[in-house]
Design a protein around this motif. Structure first.
Motif, short mmCIF file in Angstrom:
data_model
loop_
_atom_site.label_atom_id
_atom_site.label_comp_id
_atom_site.label_asym_id
_atom_site.label_seq_id
_atom_site.Cartn_x
_atom_site.Cartn_y
_atom_site.Cartn_z
N LYS A 60 0.80 -1.25 0.01
CA LYS A 60 -0.09 -0.07 -0.27
C LYS A 60 1.03 1.14 0.11
O LYS A 60 0.41 2.51 -1.12
N ASP B 120 3.37 0.71 -3.46
CA ASP B 120 2.40 0.79 -4.64
C ASP B 120 0.83 0.72 -5.11
O ASP B 120 0.45 -0.15 -4.89
N LYS B 121 0.69 2.05 -4.58
CA LYS B 121 -0.91 1.67 -4.13
C LYS B 121 -2.13 1.55 -5.71
O LYS B 121 -2.66 1.65 -5.12
N ASP B 122 -1.53 2.45 -6.39
CA ASP B 122 -2.62 1.17 -7.82
C ASP B 122 -2.15 0.01 -7.56
O ASP B 122 -3.63 -0.33 -8.23
N LEU B 123 -1.27 -0.84 -7.24
CA LEU B 123 -1.79 -1.61 -7.20
C LEU B 123 -2.24 -2.00 -6.18
O LEU B 123 -2.69 -3.34 -6.57
N TYR B 124 -1.81 -1.73 -4.89
CA TYR B 124 -3.04 -2.61 -3.28
C TYR B 124 -4.77 -1.91 -4.33
O TYR B 124 -4.77 -2.75 -4.13
N ASP B 125 -5.15 -1.06 -4.38
CA ASP B 125 -6.51 -0.97 -5.22
C ASP B 125 -7.00 -1.56 -5.65
O ASP B 125 -8.07 -2.71 -5.59
N HIS B 126 -5.47 -2.21 -6.85
CA HIS B 126 -6.77 -2.76 -7.59
C HIS B 126 -6.73 -4.54 -7.73
O HIS B 126 -7.39 -4.95 -7.33
N GLU C 126 -7.26 -5.07 -4.84
CA GLU C 126 -8.09 -4.81 -3.13
C GLU C 126 -9.60 -5.14 -3.96
O GLU C 126 -10.93 -5.09 -3.74
N GLU C 127 -10.28 -4.01 -5.13
CA GLU C 127 -10.91 -4.03 -5.73
C GLU C 127 -11.64 -5.86 -6.39
O GLU C 127 -12.42 -5.90 -6.92
#
Length: 182
Positions: free
Chosen positions: A132, A135-141, A143-144
């Motif tokens: 998180k 790489d927030k974008d990878l983390y968000d993906h 999680e999504e």
């Protein structure tokens, strides 16, 4: 390798053998075997004699076992402990039910939960804290998509990246890890 794994499992019956242990042991065996002194070395006679004793081919199996045992003691053993679940056992009438249970592992950090296994805690710490932050974008993906951290991290951790990296790179990474543990 079989003898070393069998002996380790007999000494550690609670964990016994788990998938991935043979990969750790195999890499150790390769390094121990390749460390045998080859040819004539231009070093002092007493140093050469000591090197020959330390790298005696008659003790490759024992040396491999003791190195593997030490790796497991340095924290890898707990990564092979079973993942404990607090869910009650299924009842017969629910066996063929179409109802699904909510998966409480997704989107929740379990790294500090008492009942979680060490591997689960480690996976959640890496996912919910480190990934998180890095790489927030990878983390968000992830999680999504509701991809549980242990799905993609358990193998990385248990095999110490030996499946993901080339053999020479794995040895370099392991060398760095063990140098830091010291």
């Amino acid at each position: 390798m079989t003898n070393a794994l069998f002996t380790w499992c007999k000494l550690n019956p609670i964990i016994s053998y788990k998938q991935g242990m043979h990969e750790l042991l195999g890499l150790v065996l390769f390094v121990v075997y390749s460390e045998q002194a080859q040819g004539i070395l231009e070093i002092a006679e007493d140093a050469a004699q000591c090197l020959n004793i330390l790298n005696d081919p008659n003790y490759i199996e024992a040396d491999t076992f003791w190195i593997f045992k030490r790796i497991m003691e340095l924290g890898m053993m707990e990564m092979f402990q079973p993942v404990v679940s607090n869910k009650p056992k299924s009842q017969k009438d629910k066996l063929f039910s179409w109802e699904t249970e909510r998966n409480d592992l997704v989107n929740q950090d379990k790294s500090n939960e008492e009942n979680a296994s060490p591997i689960l805690k480690r996976c959640h710490k890496i996912h919910h804290r480190l990934l998180k932050a890095i790489d927030k974008d990878l983390y968000d993906h992830l999680e999504e998509e509701k991809i549980e951290p242990q799905i993609y991290l358990q193998r990385y951790i248990r095999c110490m990246l030996s499946r993901e990296l080339s053999f020479p790179n794995t040895i370099i990474v392991w060398d760095s890890i063990f140098a830091c543990i010291g």
